[in-house]
Enzyme design. Structure first.
Site, PDB file in Angstrom:
ATOM      1  N   LYS A 125       0.871  -1.192   0.000  1.00 51.14           N
ATOM      2  CA  LYS A 125       0.000   0.000   0.000  1.00 51.14           C
ATOM      3  C   LYS A 125       0.894   1.223   0.000  1.00 51.14           C
ATOM      4  O   LYS A 125       2.042   1.168   0.456  1.00 51.14           O
ATOM      5  CB  LYS A 125      -0.882   0.019   1.247  1.00 51.14           C
ATOM      6  CG  LYS A 125      -2.115   0.875   1.107  1.00 51.14           C
ATOM      7  CD  LYS A 125      -3.225   0.190   0.334  1.00 51.14           C
ATOM      8  CE  LYS A 125      -4.441   1.063   0.163  1.00 51.14           C
ATOM      9  NZ  LYS A 125      -5.599   0.324  -0.320  1.00 51.14           N
TER      10      LYS A 125
HETATM   11  P1  NAD Z   1     -12.849   8.537  -2.127  1.00 53.84           P
HETATM   12  O1  NAD Z   1     -11.783   9.512  -1.809  1.00 53.84           O
HETATM   13  O2  NAD Z   1     -13.336   8.405  -3.514  1.00 53.84           O
HETATM   14  O3  NAD Z   1     -14.143   8.775  -1.204  1.00 53.84           O
HETATM   15  C1  NAD Z   1     -14.113   8.879   0.183  1.00 53.84           C
HETATM   16  C2  NAD Z   1     -15.295   9.752   0.580  1.00 53.84           C
HETATM   17  O4  NAD Z   1     -15.432   9.723   1.990  1.00 53.84           O
HETATM   18  C3  NAD Z   1     -15.113  11.206   0.157  1.00 53.84           C
HETATM   19  O5  NAD Z   1     -16.282  11.638  -0.506  1.00 53.84           O
HETATM   20  C4  NAD Z   1     -14.885  11.922   1.471  1.00 53.84           C
HETATM   21  O6  NAD Z   1     -15.350  13.257   1.461  1.00 53.84           O
HETATM   22  C5  NAD Z   1     -15.682  11.050   2.428  1.00 53.84           C
HETATM   23  N1  NAD Z   1     -15.238  11.219   3.815  1.00 53.84           N
HETATM   24  C6  NAD Z   1     -14.001  11.400   4.288  1.00 53.84           C
HETATM   25  N2  NAD Z   1     -14.028  11.552   5.621  1.00 53.84           N
HETATM   26  C7  NAD Z   1     -15.313  11.452   5.999  1.00 53.84           C
HETATM   27  C8  NAD Z   1     -15.988  11.518   7.244  1.00 53.84           C
HETATM   28  N3  NAD Z   1     -15.331  11.731   8.363  1.00 53.84           N
HETATM   29  N4  NAD Z   1     -17.327  11.344   7.250  1.00 53.84           N
HETATM   30  C9  NAD Z   1     -18.008  11.130   6.128  1.00 53.84           C
HETATM   31  N5  NAD Z   1     -17.425  11.070   4.902  1.00 53.84           N
HETATM   32  C10 NAD Z   1     -16.098  11.230   4.849  1.00 53.84           C
HETATM   33  O7  NAD Z   1     -12.286   7.133  -1.576  1.00 53.84           O
HETATM   34  P2  NAD Z   1     -12.771   5.685  -1.985  1.00 53.84           P
HETATM   35  O8  NAD Z   1     -11.888   5.186  -3.065  1.00 53.84           O
HETATM   36  O9  NAD Z   1     -14.243   5.650  -2.156  1.00 53.84           O
HETATM   37  O10 NAD Z   1     -12.350   4.872  -0.674  1.00 53.84           O
HETATM   38  C11 NAD Z   1     -13.180   4.837   0.476  1.00 53.84           C
HETATM   39  C12 NAD Z   1     -12.732   3.684   1.360  1.00 53.84           C
HETATM   40  O11 NAD Z   1     -12.777   2.467   0.622  1.00 53.84           O
HETATM   41  C13 NAD Z   1     -11.295   3.788   1.896  1.00 53.84           C
HETATM   42  O12 NAD Z   1     -11.235   3.184   3.163  1.00 53.84           O
HETATM   43  C14 NAD Z   1     -10.507   2.963   0.901  1.00 53.84           C
HETATM   44  O13 NAD Z   1      -9.286   2.482   1.425  1.00 53.84           O
HETATM   45  C15 NAD Z   1     -11.496   1.849   0.638  1.00 53.84           C
HETATM   46  N6  NAD Z   1     -11.281   1.119  -0.610  1.00 53.84           N
HETATM   47  C16 NAD Z   1     -11.292   1.748  -1.808  1.00 53.84           C
HETATM   48  C17 NAD Z   1     -11.094   1.011  -2.970  1.00 53.84           C
HETATM   49  C18 NAD Z   1     -11.170   1.626  -4.344  1.00 53.84           C
HETATM   50  O14 NAD Z   1     -11.146   0.873  -5.320  1.00 53.84           O
HETATM   51  N7  NAD Z   1     -11.289   2.932  -4.486  1.00 53.84           N
HETATM   52  C19 NAD Z   1     -10.858  -0.364  -2.892  1.00 53.84           C
HETATM   53  C20 NAD Z   1     -10.867  -0.984  -1.650  1.00 53.84           C
HETATM   54  C21 NAD Z   1     -11.082  -0.235  -0.511  1.00 53.84           C
END
Ligand code: NAD
Length: 489
Positions: A125
């Site tokens: 990561k």
């Molecule tokens: P992203 O940046 O696209 O979206 C995250 C969202 O969460 C944003 O809209 C942000 O404003 C919101 N956010 C942040 N802090 C917050 C809070 N305190 N309360 C409410 N909302 C809040 O990120 P993503 O890619 O959607 O990833 C989200 C989660 O999923 C992370 O934990 C990431 O590690 C995990 N994840 C993502 C992927 C992927 O393919 N993108 C894959 C596996 C896991």
């Protein structure tokens, strides 16, 4: 319990002195405690448990970029948790809150996730400590390219070594910059260079369905759970239609999960919670319209299709059937776990529950589908993209026309034999030869369903494991241990 007894530093006693609102366990401690708990159910040879838990290496880089007439310094990390399979794989996030410990926790989850879903990768990561909103696109491109140069120098990116993907704050655009920078630095290996990252745009070697993959996987995880007669469903209900769902985080994962579960399955997304507040509609929010509003205004608040409540993290405590935390780690801690109302929590984010929150929820009888299973869809489709880049042939290319002709022949034969015409509504679907997106969805669904069976079968045969997370950890660690022993480490 047999075998391993942990003496790892992260297996801390649960003291009474943790301040309110500060989770007692950090993200890394929570992951290590889950690890340690699961290890107690495995009979591992002396020393192997420590070897599996420990992160192999974490590289910290500080680099400067000349922007806006002066030098700016940036800090980034790339952790390699386990190389029991290579290349190692895992996303890169851009966030001002990143630190080395968080990256190590995420790398450990990647190791477990790849093992659980039987993908041929070790876990890694990365993160860059940056607020993307503070920089223009050309500036972000220069910063991303400089970060890629640093990773390239250290062998921390490459098709056979280490393959990043998008995560929080990154997407197709950043992956395209990284792939291009890597290719420039490796002209002799340019033929495989595209496979150095996944999550690229289609025009740059990406694959159909990667952007939506994690949210799509969340949907398949919910289906797998609800349709398994061994589970209690949600209050006995097994159809997602009209189930009330609260989603925290309206980014890539939260938006896609909410969209598919509402538009395709008829679930009601009653609350979407973001950093600045929540939008509520007991009849269900129109997710595409909310997305348009979010893109246009930069906030979910003020959306006409629901009631806006500014500030706070109260969204997690709203009444619902299913809670999907899809924002960030430690969203639910010992401080608020008792106030959540859902019967089922689906961990779309990485590490959204602290170790203590998980324990409180289990005591309350809440069922938790764990992150290493629920959000594996992203890395599964990344695997398909990596294979496509290395083979240089789009999925389905050799098969598609032949399959269409065969299906045509079957349709004609059926019509001749029965004297009836094929139902018009079914004809197109039947004759279709398999587009890339169909094959990707089919492959993803297959992995999510078979992984669910693996977890649920294990829990059924070993009820002492107690919950789905422990079963998933035990299944994943068992595979890693076997791989380590096979290669003599
Ligand atoms: P992203 O940046 O696209 O979206 C995250 C969202 O969460 C944003 O809209 C942000 O404003 C919101 N956010 C942040 N802090 C917050 C809070 N305190 N309360 C409410 N909302 C809040 O990120 P993503 O890619 O959607 O990833 C989200 C989660 O999923 C992370 O934990 C990431 O590690 C995990 N994840 C993502 C992927 C992927 O393919 N993108 C894959 C596996 C896991």
């Amino acid at each position: 319990m047999q075998g391993f007894h942990s003496r790892l530093p992260a297996d801390l006693p649960l003291g009474e002195s943790a301040p309110m609102n500060t989770p007692r366990s950090s993200f890394l401690q929570s992951v290590n405690r889950h690890f340690t708990h699961a290890m107690g159910f495995l009979d591992l040879p002396e020393g192997l448990a420590e070897r599996i838990i420990q992160c192999n290496s974490t590289y910290t880089v500080h680099f400067g970029v000349r922007l806006r007439g002066r030098m700016y310094s940036f800090t980034g990390w790339r952790s390699v948790h386990s190389e029991h399979r290579e290349p190692v794989k895992g996303g890169i996030r851009f966030t001002p809150h990143a630190d080395a410990e968080e990256v190590e926790a995420l790398a450990a989850l990647m190791t477990l996730k790849c093992s659980l879903t039987d993908l041929p990768f070790g876990g890694s990561k990365g993160a860059l400590k940056i607020d993307p909103a503070q920089w223009t696109q050309p500036e972000l491109e220069r910063i991303t390219r400089r970060f890629t140069q640093e990773l390239t120098k250290r062998g921390l990116i490459g098709p056979g070594l280490n393959v990043p993907a998008p995560d929080m704050g990154t997407g197709e655009r950043e992956m395209a910059w990284m792939a291009d920078e890597f290719r420039r630095a490796n002209p002799a290996d340019a033929i495989h260079a595209r496979a150095c990252v996944t999550g690229k745009p289609l025009s740059k070697g990406g694959i159909a369905g990667r952007t939506e993959a994690t949210g799509r996987g969340v949907q398949y995880a919910v289906h797998s759970y609800l349709q398994d007669a061994r589970t209690p469903g949600v209050g006995g209900r097994r159809d997602p239609e009209n189930l009330r769902i609260v989603v925290q985080g309206f980014g890539n994962v939260g938006y896609h999960a909410a969209k598919f579960l509402s538009e395709e399955d008829g679930a009601l997304i009653t609350v979407v919670a973001e950093r600045d507040g929540q939008v509520v509609n007991p009849q269900g929010l129109a997710i595409e319209e909310l997305k348009r509003h979010h893109l246009k205004t930069g906030s979910i608040l003020g959306f006409e299709g629901g009631e806006s409540v500014a500030g706070g993290s109260g969204g997690l405590e709203q009444p619902c059937d299913i809670l999907i935390p899809a924002a960030m780690e430690n969203a639910i801690s010992e401080e608020n776990a008792a106030r959540t109302k859902a019967a089922l929590i689906v961990e779309a984010a990485n590490g959204p529950l602290t170790f203590e929150a998980d324990r409180i929820l289990r005591q309350r009888g809440v069922i938790v589908l764990p992150d290493l299973y629920v959000n594996a869809g992203g890395v599964v489709v990344s695997y398909f993209e990596w294979v496509k880049n290395l083979t240089h042939i789009p999925f389905g290319l050799m098969e598609r026309r032949r399959r269409e002709r065969r299906n045509h022949a079957i349709a004609e034969a059926l019509e001749q034999m029965t004297g009836n015409t094929f139902p018009a509504g079914m004809r197109d679907g039947f004759l279709e030869g398999g587009r890339e997106i169909d094959l990707v969805r089919s492959g993803l669904e297959d992995v999510m369903r078979s992984t669910w069976s693996r977890i649920a079968d294990l829990l059924e045969s070993r009820p002492e494991l107690g919950d789905y997370r422990t079963a998933a950890y035990v299944a994943a660690i068992g595979e890693i241990a076997a791989a380590y022993e096979a290669i003599g480490i």
